[in-house]
Every structure is written in C-alpha cells, then in structure tokens.
Design a protein around this motif. Structure first.
Motif, PDB file in Angstrom:
ATOM      1  N   LEU A  36       0.817  -1.205   0.000  1.00  0.00           N
ATOM      2  CA  LEU A  36       0.000   0.000   0.000  1.00  0.00           C
ATOM      3  C   LEU A  36       0.858   1.266   0.000  1.00  0.00           C
ATOM      4  CD1 LEU A  36      -3.037  -0.853   2.328  1.00  0.00           C
ATOM      5  CD2 LEU A  36      -2.911  -0.914  -0.173  1.00  0.00           C
ATOM      6  N   THR A  37       1.810   1.298  -0.938  1.00  0.00           N
ATOM      7  CA  THR A  37       2.507   2.540  -1.217  1.00  0.00           C
ATOM      8  C   THR A  37       1.526   3.481  -1.901  1.00  0.00           C
ATOM      9  OG1 THR A  37       3.250   1.758  -3.380  1.00  0.00           O
ATOM     10  CG2 THR A  37       4.700   1.327  -1.493  1.00  0.00           C
ATOM     11  N   TYR A  38       1.983   4.624  -2.358  1.00  0.00           N
ATOM     12  CA  TYR A  38       1.074   5.583  -2.984  1.00  0.00           C
ATOM     13  C   TYR A  38       0.341   4.977  -4.185  1.00  0.00           C
ATOM     14  CZ  TYR A  38       3.935   6.186  -7.116  1.00  0.00           C
ATOM     15  OH  TYR A  38       4.591   5.953  -8.287  1.00  0.00           O
ATOM     16  N   ALA A  39       0.948   3.983  -4.849  1.00  0.00           N
ATOM     17  CA  ALA A  39       0.354   3.407  -6.055  1.00  0.00           C
ATOM     18  C   ALA A  39      -0.592   2.248  -5.744  1.00  0.00           C
ATOM     19  CB  ALA A  39       1.446   2.932  -7.001  1.00  0.00           C
ATOM     20  N   GLY A  40      -0.641   1.826  -4.495  1.00  0.00           N
ATOM     21  CA  GLY A  40      -1.554   0.771  -4.086  1.00  0.00           C
ATOM     22  C   GLY A  40      -2.741   1.365  -3.348  1.00  0.00           C
ATOM     23  N   ASN A  41      -3.931   0.889  -3.637  1.00  0.00           N
ATOM     24  CA  ASN A  41      -5.138   1.472  -3.068  1.00  0.00           C
ATOM     25  C   ASN A  41      -6.075   0.350  -2.650  1.00  0.00           C
ATOM     26  OD1 ASN A  41      -7.554   2.846  -2.536  1.00  0.00           O
ATOM     27  ND2 ASN A  41      -7.194   4.357  -4.145  1.00  0.00           N
ATOM     28  N   ARG A  42      -6.322   0.252  -1.357  1.00  0.00           N
ATOM     29  CA  ARG A  42      -7.211  -0.793  -0.850  1.00  0.00           C
ATOM     30  C   ARG A  42      -8.601  -0.690  -1.471  1.00  0.00           C
ATOM     31  NH1 ARG A  42      -9.462  -4.716   0.526  1.00  0.00           N
ATOM     32  NH2 ARG A  42      -9.469  -5.794   2.536  1.00  0.00           N
ATOM     33  N   ASP A  43      -9.025   0.533  -1.800  1.00  0.00           N
ATOM     34  CA  ASP A  43     -10.348   0.727  -2.399  1.00  0.00           C
ATOM     35  C   ASP A  43     -10.456   0.102  -3.787  1.00  0.00           C
ATOM     36  OD1 ASP A  43     -11.151   2.110  -0.157  1.00  0.00           O
ATOM     37  OD2 ASP A  43     -10.764   4.089  -1.018  1.00  0.00           O
ATOM     38  N   SER A  44      -9.317  -0.175  -4.425  1.00  0.00           N
ATOM     39  CA  SER A  44      -9.350  -0.803  -5.743  1.00  0.00           C
ATOM     40  C   SER A  44      -9.873  -2.229  -5.682  1.00  0.00           C
ATOM     41  CB  SER A  44      -7.956  -0.794  -6.373  1.00  0.00           C
ATOM     42  OG  SER A  44      -7.504   0.527  -6.571  1.00  0.00           O
ATOM     43  N   LEU A  45      -9.926  -2.796  -4.486  1.00  0.00           N
ATOM     44  CA  LEU A  45     -10.412  -4.168  -4.312  1.00  0.00           C
ATOM     45  C   LEU A  45     -11.843  -4.224  -3.804  1.00  0.00           C
ATOM     46  CD1 LEU A  45      -7.162  -5.650  -2.731  1.00  0.00           C
ATOM     47  CD2 LEU A  45      -7.983  -6.011  -5.061  1.00  0.00           C
ATOM     48  N   ALA A  46     -12.482  -3.067  -3.729  1.00  0.00           N
ATOM     49  CA  ALA A  46     -13.862  -3.025  -3.246  1.00  0.00           C
ATOM     50  C   ALA A  46     -14.749  -3.943  -4.086  1.00  0.00           C
ATOM     51  CB  ALA A  46     -14.393  -1.594  -3.292  1.00  0.00           C
ATOM     52  N   GLY A  47     -15.527  -4.753  -3.402  1.00  0.00           N
ATOM     53  CA  GLY A  47     -16.421  -5.675  -4.086  1.00  0.00           C
ATOM     54  C   GLY A  47     -15.821  -7.022  -4.415  1.00  0.00           C
ATOM     55  N   ALA A  48     -14.521  -7.174  -4.196  1.00  0.00           N
ATOM     56  CA  ALA A  48     -13.856  -8.459  -4.452  1.00  0.00           C
ATOM     57  C   ALA A  48     -13.500  -9.097  -3.114  1.00  0.00           C
ATOM     58  CB  ALA A  48     -12.596  -8.251  -5.283  1.00  0.00           C
ATOM     59  N   GLU A  49     -13.987 -10.288  -2.894  1.00  0.00           N
ATOM     60  CA  GLU A  49     -13.717 -10.980  -1.630  1.00  0.00           C
ATOM     61  C   GLU A  49     -12.293 -11.532  -1.654  1.00  0.00           C
ATOM     62  OE1 GLU A  49     -15.296 -14.815   0.975  1.00  0.00           O
ATOM     63  OE2 GLU A  49     -16.477 -14.057  -0.712  1.00  0.00           O
ATOM     64  N   VAL A  50     -11.435 -10.976  -0.815  1.00  0.00           N
ATOM     65  CA  VAL A  50     -10.042 -11.408  -0.746  1.00  0.00           C
ATOM     66  C   VAL A  50      -9.588 -11.454   0.704  1.00  0.00           C
ATOM     67  CG1 VAL A  50      -9.484 -10.373  -2.995  1.00  0.00           C
ATOM     68  CG2 VAL A  50      -9.051  -9.082  -0.894  1.00  0.00           C
ATOM     69  N   GLU A  51      -8.514 -12.175   0.930  1.00  0.00           N
ATOM     70  CA  GLU A  51      -7.790 -12.099   2.196  1.00  0.00           C
ATOM     71  C   GLU A  51      -6.650 -11.114   1.974  1.00  0.00           C
ATOM     72  OE1 GLU A  51      -4.808 -14.811   4.992  1.00  0.00           O
ATOM     73  OE2 GLU A  51      -6.124 -15.801   3.538  1.00  0.00           O
ATOM     74  N   PHE A  52      -6.662 -10.016   2.701  1.00  0.00           N
ATOM     75  CA  PHE A  52      -5.690  -8.957   2.436  1.00  0.00           C
ATOM     76  C   PHE A  52      -4.572  -8.959   3.471  1.00  0.00           C
ATOM     77  CE2 PHE A  52      -3.936  -4.688   2.502  1.00  0.00           C
ATOM     78  CZ  PHE A  52      -3.719  -4.472   1.145  1.00  0.00           C
ATOM     79  N   LEU A  53      -3.325  -8.969   2.978  1.00  0.00           N
ATOM     80  CA  LEU A  53      -2.146  -8.871   3.827  1.00  0.00           C
ATOM     81  C   LEU A  53      -1.401  -7.599   3.463  1.00  0.00           C
ATOM     82  CD1 LEU A  53      -0.749 -12.528   3.528  1.00  0.00           C
ATOM     83  CD2 LEU A  53      -2.221 -11.610   5.332  1.00  0.00           C
TER      84      LEU A  53
END
Length: 333
Positions: A36-53
């Motif tokens: 989740l550097t500036y180019a990574g966005n947790r909101d980009s995965l909205a609606g996709a069921e994932v396990e996030f690390l």
C-alpha cells in the motif's frame, strides 16, 4: 478450489486481475499481498472478496507464510513509474530485485507455481521508423532504473527455473490502460485533467509509440499462461497497437471527451521512442487474442470504457489529484 497469492494486488494491473479472477473463478481463495505505497489502493479491491495482507514483498517471513498456503503466486508487485525511478532508484532495486528474489526463495521452498509479470521496457526502445517488434529472444537493453530492475528480476526468475527447478513462467507486456490506474500515468492523467477542467498535457512532440493494451486483455493472457503456459517459457503480450503514437492517443481522448485541445510540456529525460511487441508465440501456442485492438475500433472502445470508469469513480482518484499535478508543475510538465 485454488488458493492464489497475488502480490501487488491493490495496484493497477493486480487489482484488475483480482476482479477478473473473482468473476471467472468465484470458488478460488485469493490472498492479496500489498505494501500500500502511494500506487496501491485498498479501495481498488472493493467488491472483491479477498484475504488482504498489508506488507512488503521483501519481508521474507511474511512472504514465506503466504506462499506456504498458495497453489500459485502471481507476482505483480513492482515499482513501475519511470519518472520516479529517475529521481530515486533505490525503491526500484528493493522491490523489483530483492522482492522478486524473496518470492523466488519462497516458491522454491514450497514448490509453488509462479507467474512473474514483467514489461516490454526491458528491451529498450526502437527507432520510430524501425518496423521490427520485440520477441521473446530480443536482447535486453533497459534504459531507466525501472526497466533495469525489471530486467534483473526476469533474469532471476530464469536462473531459479534452471538452477533450482522452480515452476515459473514470465510474461512481458506492453503499456496497459484501464480502470484503477494511478493518475500520474499518461492516459488517466489526461482523462482526469479534462474531468477536472484542466488542459491535458502531452510530453514533447508526442511522437513516442506504445503498444497500448487494455488491462483486461493483459490479465486474460496471464490467466491463459498460468493455466496452459509451458514452464520456463516467456510470453510477450501486445495488442498490435504499435502504430499509435501518444499524440494520437491524446487526440482520441480529447475527441471522446469533447475537450478543446491540449498543450505540449517538457519531455521526460531518456524518453524511449517506440515499443512494439510480437505476441505470435502467445497467440499460436495458447490461442490468445486481444479484445481491444486497432486504434479506431478496439482502442477507441477501450478508452471509452476507461473514461466512463474515471467519470463514475471520482472519489477514487480525487484525493491524489492536486499532489500529482503539483509535482508535475514543479518539473514543467
């Protein structure tokens, strides 16, 4: 059910891969590892069921634990912006080289299938009047810290396949565009400039040529390689849009968005002139073909879809816009 580890899965191409995977294989368990550097966005995965690390691909203990639970690793995680690599190369060495080494050691220990995502920029560039295209055997001639570190990561993967029997494939893809791309990049920057009432900006004369490919076409190819590609092989991915220069892309965006025009700004140092990918191997061996190809039909449709996404998702890109434009203004771009 498979368990799939997607590194960099909150970034542009990785997030689109997650959404495509979820639609194609809803039964799969997806682990996303992203710093989740500036180019990574947790909101980009909205609606996709994932396990996030949330974590770094250079963190050997974290990577090992995640890889130990995965049937396949798709390694998207990378520092990828040429301008940033010219200002500070160190993060590119860390993520692209050391991070790939860390992934390789983990998949070696756990005998896990790996697919490594790379770029056409490792080949350097072609003259504008050169009809040749890059093939899988084209010698590497990287021209920036970004492309040099991606070249290094490719070489590591090949060495681990040959020396340690790692079950890996590589794909080198041309420039992507589509939803969830950071607005520092050429196409989303121009789209959001117009949406924001700003004049879009073209580097130099805009004669540079990129084989633009829609991110969904890229990720469809990755799925095919993951499922049917020959271990140890490299596959080039391109959409045959290598006759389209940046000026034409800008004109298409302005036309589709009813923008009155654009302005030329300072060119980027060492700006590569032309990239062109020969994806014959992928097309003939695995039967892949892009959906969005040819500038006046497919790429136009791809840009229309991309413009609509940014228009409908202002909340996703708005928080970063002022800072991005301030940085470009400092550099006269």
């Amino acid at each position: 059910m498979r368990t799939m580890l997607v590194t960099g899965g909150a970034g542009f191409i990785g997030a689109n891969f997650v959404h495509l995977t979820r639609s194609r294989h809803p039964e799969d368990h997806i682990i996303v590892l992203d710093k989740l550097t500036y180019a990574g966005n947790r909101d980009s995965l909205a609606g996709a069921e994932v396990e996030f690390l949330e974590g770094d691909v250079c963190d050997a203990a974290l990577v090992d634990a995640a890889v130990s639970r995965a049937d396949a690793v798709i390694h998207f995680a990378a520092e990828s912006h040429n301008d940033n690599s010219l200002r500070d190369p160190r993060p590119f060495v860390d993520t692209n080289v050391v991070g790939t080494f860390t992934i390789l050691e983990a998949v070696r220990r756990h005998e896990t299938r790996l697919h490594h995502i790379s770029t056409d920029e490792v080949f350097g560039d072609l003259a504008l009047d050169d009809p040749a295209r890059f093939t899988e055997t084209t010698p590497y001639q990287p021209s920036s810290p970004y492309s040099a570190t991606k070249a290094g990561s490719d070489h590591l993967v090949r060495a681990w396949v040959r020396s340690f029997g790692v079950t890996a494939t590589i794909s080198n893809c041309s420039n992507n565009y589509g939803p969830y791309q950071h607005i520092e990049k050429f196409i989303p920057r121009q789209i959001t400039n117009i949406l924001d009432g700003r004049t879009p900006k073209l580097y130099g004369t805009g004669e540079q040529v990129r084989d633009w490919i829609h991110v969904d076409d890229h990720n469809a190819a990755v799925h095919l390689i993951l499922e049917q590609g020959r271990i140890g092989e490299t596959y080039n991915i391109g959409a045959d849009n290598d006759h389209v220069d940046n000026k034409r892309v800008m004109e298409l965006i302005c036309e589709l968005m009813d923008a009155p025009g654009y302005e030329h700004v300072a060119d980027r140092p060492g700006h590569d002139q032309r990239y062109a990918m020969d994806s014959t191997k992928l097309r003939t061996e695995l039967g892949w073909a892009p959906r969005y190809t040819d500038t006046d039909t497919g790429m136009r449709a791809g840009l229309e879809q991309t413009i609509a996404w940014y228009r409908d998702n202002e909340a996703w890109w708005r928080p970063a816009k002022e800072q991005v434009e301030a940085g470009y203004a400092e550099r006269g771009q």
